[in-house]
Design an enzyme around this catalytic site. Structure first.
Site, PDB file in Angstrom:
ATOM      1  N   LYS A   1     -18.219  -2.299  -6.609  1.00 15.62           N
ATOM      2  CA  LYS A   1     -18.615  -2.835  -8.089  1.00 15.62           C
ATOM      3  C   LYS A   1     -17.354  -3.681  -8.377  1.00 15.62           C
ATOM      4  O   LYS A   1     -16.279  -3.556  -8.006  1.00 15.62           O
ATOM      5  CB  LYS A   1     -18.779  -1.371  -9.221  1.00 15.62           C
ATOM      6  CG  LYS A   1     -20.219  -1.049  -8.595  1.00 15.62           C
ATOM      7  CD  LYS A   1     -20.782  -0.015  -9.542  1.00 15.62           C
ATOM      8  CE  LYS A   1     -22.315   0.571  -9.092  1.00 15.62           C
ATOM      9  NZ  LYS A   1     -22.615   1.532  -9.996  1.00 15.62           N
TER      10      LYS A   1
ATOM     11  N   ARG B   1     -22.411   7.669  -4.057  1.00 17.96           N
ATOM     12  CA  ARG B   1     -23.244   6.712  -3.611  1.00 17.96           C
ATOM     13  C   ARG B   1     -22.449   5.621  -2.960  1.00 17.96           C
ATOM     14  O   ARG B   1     -21.939   4.783  -3.932  1.00 17.96           O
ATOM     15  CB  ARG B   1     -24.293   6.445  -4.789  1.00 17.96           C
ATOM     16  CG  ARG B   1     -25.262   5.627  -4.383  1.00 17.96           C
ATOM     17  CD  ARG B   1     -26.203   5.190  -5.882  1.00 17.96           C
ATOM     18  NE  ARG B   1     -26.833   4.203  -5.617  1.00 17.96           N
ATOM     19  CZ  ARG B   1     -26.972   2.936  -5.763  1.00 17.96           C
ATOM     20  NH1 ARG B   1     -25.917   2.487  -5.625  1.00 17.96           N
ATOM     21  NH2 ARG B   1     -28.165   2.195  -5.237  1.00 17.96           N
TER      22      ARG B   1
HETATM   23  N1  HH2 Z   1     -25.560   1.781  -9.062  1.00 17.05           N
HETATM   24  C1  HH2 Z   1     -26.415   0.771  -8.603  1.00 17.05           C
HETATM   25  C2  HH2 Z   1     -27.760   1.075  -8.331  1.00 17.05           C
HETATM   26  N2  HH2 Z   1     -28.196   2.254  -8.584  1.00 17.05           N
HETATM   27  N3  HH2 Z   1     -27.662   4.725  -9.261  1.00 17.05           N
HETATM   28  C3  HH2 Z   1     -27.016   5.452  -9.595  1.00 17.05           C
HETATM   29  N4  HH2 Z   1     -27.473   6.869  -9.683  1.00 17.05           N
HETATM   30  N5  HH2 Z   1     -25.580   5.425  -9.681  1.00 17.05           N
HETATM   31  C4  HH2 Z   1     -25.125   4.182  -9.838  1.00 17.05           C
HETATM   32  O1  HH2 Z   1     -23.951   3.947  -9.774  1.00 17.05           O
HETATM   33  C5  HH2 Z   1     -26.095   3.022  -9.133  1.00 17.05           C
HETATM   34  C6  HH2 Z   1     -27.317   3.387  -8.972  1.00 17.05           C
HETATM   35  C7  HH2 Z   1     -25.684  -0.587  -8.242  1.00 17.05           C
HETATM   36  O2  HH2 Z   1     -25.605  -0.563  -7.017  1.00 17.05           O
HETATM   37  P1  HH2 Z   1     -26.578  -1.446  -5.971  1.00 17.05           P
HETATM   38  O3  HH2 Z   1     -27.529  -0.436  -5.627  1.00 17.05           O
HETATM   39  O4  HH2 Z   1     -25.652  -1.771  -4.631  1.00 17.05           O
HETATM   40  O5  HH2 Z   1     -26.863  -2.654  -6.420  1.00 17.05           O
HETATM   41  P2  HH2 Z   1     -28.336  -3.396  -7.092  1.00 17.05           P
HETATM   42  O6  HH2 Z   1     -28.602  -2.564  -8.229  1.00 17.05           O
HETATM   43  O7  HH2 Z   1     -27.739  -4.704  -7.608  1.00 17.05           O
HETATM   44  O8  HH2 Z   1     -29.516  -3.211  -6.109  1.00 17.05           O
END
Ligand code: HH2
Length: 288
Positions: free
Chosen positions: A229, A265
């Protein structure tokens, strides 16, 4: 003289002194626009290959998502989101019994994902995204991750503001857990997540990481996601791009584990597992 190569255990144990092992949740984004890997795994075959790799690297859980939640991301309609994630869940389920989580805000997507083999619903709206979310979670009987977010993905990073971020996030999560239980979700199925980066400045994220024990003290397993992030670059004072933030991601994962997180995660499963194993071997994590 070089030592003869010895086969390494497939999954180094990090269970020391009877302490529970911190689980690693690997991220599979079946999206064109996720912040760090958008477009890489939109093709189902590429997503399944990525899932296979994360399983081989020791992921305990895979979190499969078909809609990006990054600031400014375009919303995806329900049918499109289902069409992205369900074939991937079905294909992974056919070849592995790894725990599968569906990362969605939509009850219909969660329902389709659970029918395809997911056993966990990771909801960044903490089951408040739709009036159907709570009853659907209760009906599905799956595990649920209740995450804190201030605002909504499109605008959440514009000007996040709290009087006391730790107290406010903890109170919100406690209230959402209560609402889930009142709707019929079994308390043993509930996870909490402070939602790092979701309506949080770098300082807010740091305060939550430093005080994660106060969220763990609510009595539910805690999931923490700081992987790649943008706060990591702010905190380190560098201009790193997403894929250049492995060092910061691991530092955050170790801090979360130390403070009592039950799972982290992450995008980089092998490296995180290695770091957790070494840190646990050096000195067992203080668990709540
Ligand atoms: N962060 C993201 C997405 N989902 N869910 C939980 N429970 N906690 C988190 O910190 C979290 C999440 C963001 O990361 P990413 O999936 O890599 O990106 P994007 O939302 O752009 O697909």
């Amino acid at each position: 003289m070089t030592e003869p190569a010895r086969p390494l255990p497939a999954r180094p144990s990090v269970e020391f002194g009877g302490l529970a092992r911190v689980l690693v949740m690997g991220i599979v984004n079946v999206t064109p626009d996720s912040f760090s890997d958008g477009g890489r795994f939109l093709d189902p075959a590429a997503a399944v290959a990525h899932a296979r790799r994360l399983i081989a690297e020791g992921a305990d859980i895979l979190d499969i998502g078909g809609e990006s939640t990054r600031p400014g991301a375009a919303p995806v309609d329900e049918a499109e989101e289902i069409a992205r994630v369900v074939p991937v869940i079905e294909a992974v389920r056919r070849e592995s019994d790894v725990r599968l989580s569906i990362d969605t805000m939509k009850p219909a997507v969660a329902r389709a994902a659970v029918a395809a083999g997911a056993t966990m619903w990771n909801d960044v709206t903490a089951l408040a995204g739709s009036p159907d979310s709570l009853p659907t979670a209760a009906d599905l009987g799956c595990e649920v991750v209740l995450m804190h977010m201030q605002g909504e993905p499109r605008t959440m990073q514009a000007a996040p503001r709290y009087d006391d971020v730790v107290a406010e996030v903890a109170a919100f999560l406690a209230a959402r857990a209560e609402a889930a239980i009142a709707a019929g979700v079994a308390p043993g199925k509930i996870w909490l997540d402070p939602g790092l980066g979701f309506g949080k400045s770098p300082e807010h994220n740091l305060a939550l990481l430093r005080n994660l024990d106060r969220i763990a003290a609510l009595g539910f397993p805690v999931l923490v996601g700081m992987s790649r992030k943008s706060s990591l670059a702010h905190i380190a004072g560098d201009r790193s791009r997403e894929h250049q933030r492995l060092g910061g991601s691991i530092a955050a994962a170790l801090a979360a584990a130390q403070a009592g997180a039950a799972a982290v995660r992450v995008h980089d499963v092998a490296e995180t597992r290695q770091a957790l194993a070494v840190a646990a071997a050096i000195g067992p994590f203080q668990r709540a």
